[in-house]
Design a protein around this motif. Structure first.
Motif, PDB file in Angstrom:
ATOM      1  N   UNK A  85       4.474  33.628 -24.845  1.00 25.84           N
ATOM      2  CA  UNK A  85       3.579  32.469 -24.867  1.00 25.84           C
ATOM      3  C   UNK A  85       3.637  31.740 -23.527  1.00 25.84           C
ATOM      4  N   UNK A  86       4.825  31.702 -22.928  1.00 28.58           N
ATOM      5  CA  UNK A  86       4.969  31.063 -21.619  1.00 28.58           C
ATOM      6  C   UNK A  86       4.135  31.782 -20.567  1.00 28.58           C
ATOM      7  N   UNK A  87       4.133  33.113 -20.603  1.00 27.41           N
ATOM      8  CA  UNK A  87       3.295  33.880 -19.682  1.00 27.41           C
ATOM      9  C   UNK A  87       1.819  33.588 -19.928  1.00 27.41           C
TER      10      UNK A  87
ATOM     11  N   UNK B  97      -1.856  26.326 -28.065  1.00 27.49           N
ATOM     12  CA  UNK B  97      -1.007  25.272 -28.633  1.00 27.49           C
ATOM     13  C   UNK B  97      -1.818  24.004 -28.873  1.00 27.49           C
ATOM     14  N   UNK B  98      -2.622  23.650 -27.897  1.00 29.23           N
ATOM     15  CA  UNK B  98      -3.496  22.488 -28.059  1.00 29.23           C
ATOM     16  C   UNK B  98      -4.500  22.730 -29.182  1.00 29.23           C
TER      17      UNK B  98
ATOM     18  N   UNK C 254       3.353  24.811 -37.035  1.00 30.64           N
ATOM     19  CA  UNK C 254       4.056  25.949 -36.415  1.00 30.64           C
ATOM     20  C   UNK C 254       3.512  27.307 -36.838  1.00 30.64           C
ATOM     21  N   UNK C 255       3.207  27.484 -38.125  1.00 34.85           N
ATOM     22  CA  UNK C 255       2.676  28.771 -38.584  1.00 34.85           C
ATOM     23  C   UNK C 255       1.269  29.009 -38.049  1.00 34.85           C
ATOM     24  N   UNK C 256       0.468  27.955 -37.994  1.00 32.85           N
ATOM     25  CA  UNK C 256      -0.885  28.062 -37.452  1.00 32.85           C
ATOM     26  C   UNK C 256      -0.824  28.441 -35.970  1.00 32.85           C
ATOM     27  N   UNK C 257       0.071  27.802 -35.231  1.00 36.08           N
ATOM     28  CA  UNK C 257       0.272  28.116 -33.808  1.00 36.08           C
ATOM     29  C   UNK C 257       0.739  29.555 -33.638  1.00 36.08           C
ATOM     30  N   UNK C 258       1.623  30.012 -34.521  1.00 34.16           N
ATOM     31  CA  UNK C 258       2.135  31.387 -34.446  1.00 34.16           C
ATOM     32  C   UNK C 258       1.001  32.401 -34.598  1.00 34.16           C
TER      33      UNK C 258
ATOM     34  N   UNK D 294       1.243  29.577 -19.211  1.00 34.13           N
ATOM     35  CA  UNK D 294       1.768  29.096 -17.931  1.00 34.13           C
ATOM     36  C   UNK D 294       2.748  27.936 -18.110  1.00 34.13           C
ATOM     37  N   UNK D 295       3.165  27.670 -19.329  1.00 36.06           N
ATOM     38  CA  UNK D 295       4.232  26.699 -19.612  1.00 36.06           C
ATOM     39  C   UNK D 295       4.872  27.086 -20.936  1.00 36.06           C
ATOM     40  N   UNK D 296       6.116  26.660 -21.129  1.00 36.43           N
ATOM     41  CA  UNK D 296       6.880  27.082 -22.308  1.00 36.43           C
ATOM     42  C   UNK D 296       6.785  26.029 -23.413  1.00 36.43           C
ATOM     43  N   UNK D 297       6.413  26.433 -24.627  1.00 42.18           N
ATOM     44  CA  UNK D 297       6.364  25.475 -25.736  1.00 42.18           C
ATOM     45  C   UNK D 297       7.754  24.917 -26.038  1.00 42.18           C
ATOM     46  N   UNK D 298       7.839  23.770 -26.698  1.00 40.13           N
ATOM     47  CA  UNK D 298       9.142  23.171 -27.016  1.00 40.13           C
ATOM     48  C   UNK D 298      10.027  24.127 -27.817  1.00 40.13           C
ATOM     49  N   UNK D 299      11.328  24.050 -27.571  1.00 42.26           N
ATOM     50  CA  UNK D 299      12.270  24.955 -28.220  1.00 42.26           C
ATOM     51  C   UNK D 299      12.358  24.708 -29.723  1.00 42.26           C
TER      52      UNK D 299
END
Length: 700
Positions: A535-537, A306-307, A90-94, A540-545
């Motif tokens: 991130x969704x913008x 995210x990937x 999560x921190x790396x993704x952030x 083009x998709x929303x990461x898991x909540x």
């Protein structure tokens, strides 16, 4: 994209209200961002190799295997994976998402999210500079050993002869050839940090060469360093697989692998093991340095970060496992060789004892009941079984020979690379080839991490200071030159002790503090929902909540817990270092002297200080702006003049005469990379009479 609503303007939020709550990280669809001049990766593979090269460093080879070895083998790996999933990824993704969306280095990113937390980026730069100073010294050591590998036999295979006495040098005879070469020939080390000694000329030259390599590779930014990454990031994997295949053919390899994976689940109840696992996750991914942000800022806006976060984290972990396999295979071979040598020496002593006249009566009865004339025919298990039954009859000179005991002597860091591994490679056929291969791997591991570390310094500076951005080459060369001059501290005879000091204390606490503020600024200042919207913008998709709750609670609490545990350990245990005593030819643990403790405190304070300084500077700037605004408003009331926006038809709307509220002045709405829509708007000065007439009409 619809405009986001402002955050609550409660008093508890007022200390961070300088526009950051209204800042949008990504531009709305259809709005072009003005960063055409920003460099970009030539391909996705370049970017992935750069991120992997930075995150996979020397710690994966000489730190993770040691922690796994000391903390329950397979049980530690399970704990590591757990913390990697709930904290590391999560921190790396952030960091990846923040850098890619804002498209700036660490200073610009955190200044954009919250001007009062702009000091986070400067702290990251400071820590990167600390790490670069001592990390390049390790690269210099690798260059020195690689240069000495082009000879047969290797210079650390045997102890040298003292020409004055024609005997083996005492220091080497009391330790080992590899220890002697490392401490005396390579470092020429003093007995403590208080004895500085003169400069080591050979290591000074190697350090200059290391900084020259870094400077040449980075002189054109990512365009030049990315090309080097194709080799420096891939080559270590080739070498690790070669060593693994060769190691599996060695006697004792399976003993090492069994020892590595045997789980000791009781370690999960040890708080220190959790601290060590969390620290390793933290440093393995390179969190807080700003390098992850810098690299991702050169990505296209809609890249799937995210990937990338999942992929790089997975590659990082698998590299640690691969390196651990290689280390345990080689250390298993080393341990078995030491145990067999022990058996041979003890059987030789038994043979001498059995030939003594005083023991002939025992020999007549079959003593010592083991074959002492052919040690190769006696296995370690047979010898240990014999020793367990007859140890009380042979005296203290005959010792036990335990393979497990040798494996328990965990080795990490420079002790693993420059002592234990060099000892094993001296036993290989064609040892110069294997030695050259190993140190070339260390050199490339160090360089790929060094490139990322330097990028964490240069990118934020060039993004935030246009003068530096226009003179990239001068900035790069001058930074490397400054790094070399300050790095001379580490080329003294006592330099290794300063490397240990910087490694243990200059980065750990400041980096954890940086990541605590990073997580807080995204989760609580900017807002996780707004961050996920951006991130969704972008994707083009929303990461898991689930990321929302991980960022807001789990990651933040984990980082605060790690910071607390590190501080308590430092205070309660007291800073110490391991010194080499030339007289006893052994290592000993010594406390740091007073001036060294003061230096440790200064390193931590200087790296952490930009955060409060940035906050205070922003507060003073806000106060000055408010005072200036109030003076301007007073002047307008005195002259009774008002500038009002007019449409192209010269029809004034009534709302344009309303003065902005104090809250609106304090919270201007801004959007990242959005140009102000002023092309079709005109302004005219209304005279006092017109304003008075309109006021009268309004009253009526």
């Amino acid at each position: 994209m619809t405009e986001k609503p402002p955050l609550d303007s409660n008093e508890d939020r007022s200390w961070l209200s300088e526009g950051q709550s209204e800042t949008q990280l990504t531009p709305p669809d259809g709005v072009e961002t003005s960063d055409e001049d920003r460099p970009a990766w030539d391909s996705k593979i370049q970017y992935v190799l750069a991120q992997v090269g930075f995150s996979v460093g020397l710690g994966n080879v000489w730190r993770f295997p040691y922690l796994c070895h000391q903390n329950g083998g397979g049980a530690f790996m399970l704990l590591y994976v757990f913390l990697l999933l709930i904290v590391g990824v999560p921190l790396f993704f952030m960091e990846l998402a923040a850098g890619q969306s804002i498209r700036q280095g660490s200073i610009g990113v955190w200044k954009h999210i919250s001007p009062k937390l702009a000091g986070i980026g400067y702290s990251s730069c400071m820590v990167c500079f600390y790490v670069a100073l001592y990390y390049n010294v390790i690269i210099a050591w690798s260059l020195f050993y690689m240069g000495n590998s082009f000879q047969y036999p290797l210079p650390w295979e045997q102890c040298p002869i003292d020409v004055t006495t024609n005997t083996t040098v005492k220091e080497c005879a009391s330790s080992s050839p590899t220890s002697y070469f490392w401490f005396r020939k390579a470092l020429n080390i003093t007995n403590s940090i208080e004895e500085s000694g003169e400069f080591n000329p050979i290591m000074t030259g190697c350090l200059l060469a290391a900084w020259a390599i870094v400077s040449l590779a980075m002189i054109k930014g990512i365009k030049s360093s990315a090309k080097v990454m194709y080799f420096s990031s891939v080559f270590p994997y080739v070498v690790l697989f070669i060593f693994l295949i060769r190691g599996l053919m060695l006697d004792g390899a399976m003993d090492g692998i069994t020892y590595m994976f045997y789980p000791k689940l009781e370690i999960w109840g040890n708080v220190q093991v959790w601290r060590q696992a969390a620290t390793q996750v933290f440093f393995a991914l390179g969190l807080g340095y700003g390098s992850v942000i810098a690299y991702s800022s050169y990505n296209p806006v809609h890249n799937n970060c995210h990937r990338d976060a999942l992929m790089v984290s997975c590659i990082n972990f698998m590299t640690s496992v691969l390196a651990s396999l290689v280390v345990f295979v080689v250390m298993g071979f080393r341990a078995k060789n030491i145990a067999l040598r022990c058996v041979t020496e003890n059987l030789g002593l038994l043979n001498l004892m059995s030939s003594a006249e005083s023991n002939q009566q025992w020999v007549a009865r079959g003593w010592p009941w083991i074959n002492t004339t052919d040690p190769s025919s006696v296995s370690i298990a047979e010898y240990r079984q014999w020793y367990s039954h007859h140890s009380d009859m042979v005296g203290p000179n005959i010792t036990d020979c335990s393979l497990e005991e040798e494996m328990n002597k965990g080795v990490e860091g420079t002790g693993l690379a420059f002592i234990a591994f060099t000892e094993v490679m001296a036993l290989f056929p064609a040892s110069p080839f294997w030695s050259t291969l190993f140190f070339l791997m260390l050199l490339n591991l160090g360089l790929s991490t060094m490139f990322g570390t330097m990028q964490g310094i240069l990118t934020p500076l060039m993004d935030n200071f246009s003068l530096l951005g226009r003179h990239r080459t001068i900035l790069t060369v001058s930074s490397c030159a400054l790094g070399f001059l300050l790095g001379l501290l580490f080329t003294q005879r006592s330099g290794n002790y300063f490397v240990t000091m910087f490694d243990d204390y200059s980065a750990t606490l400041p980096l954890v503090i940086v990541v605590v503020f990073e997580t807080y600024s995204v989760a609580w200042v900017y807002g996780t929902d707004r961050f996920l919207d951006d991130i969704e913008v972008m994707l083009k998709w929303r990461p898991p909540v689930v990321y929302k709750y991980l960022w807001k609670y789990v990651c933040l609490l984990a980082m605060v817990g790690l910071l607390t545990a590190s501080l308590l350990r430092m205070v309660l245990k007291g800073p110490t270092y391991t010194a080499w005593n030339q007289n006893t030819a052994s290592e000993m643990t010594l406390p740091y002297p007073g001036w060294a403790l003061a230096m440790i405190v200064m390193l931590i304070v200087f790296a952490s200080l930009p955060v409060p300084i940035g906050y205070i500077h922003s507060m003073l700037k806000n106060r000055r702006l408010r005072n200036t605004s109030s003076e301007e408003v007073g002047g307008q009331e005195m002259h009774r003049e008002l500038y009002t926006k007019c449409s192209s038809t010269e029809q004034l709307d009534f709302n344009s005469h309303q003065d902005p509220t104090e809250e609106e002045e304090a919270h201007p709405r801004t959007a990242f990379a959005l140009p102000l829509p002023i092309g079709n708007e005109h302004y005219r000065l209304l005279p006092q009479q017109e304003e008075e007439d309109e006021e009268q009409d309004t009253v009526v």
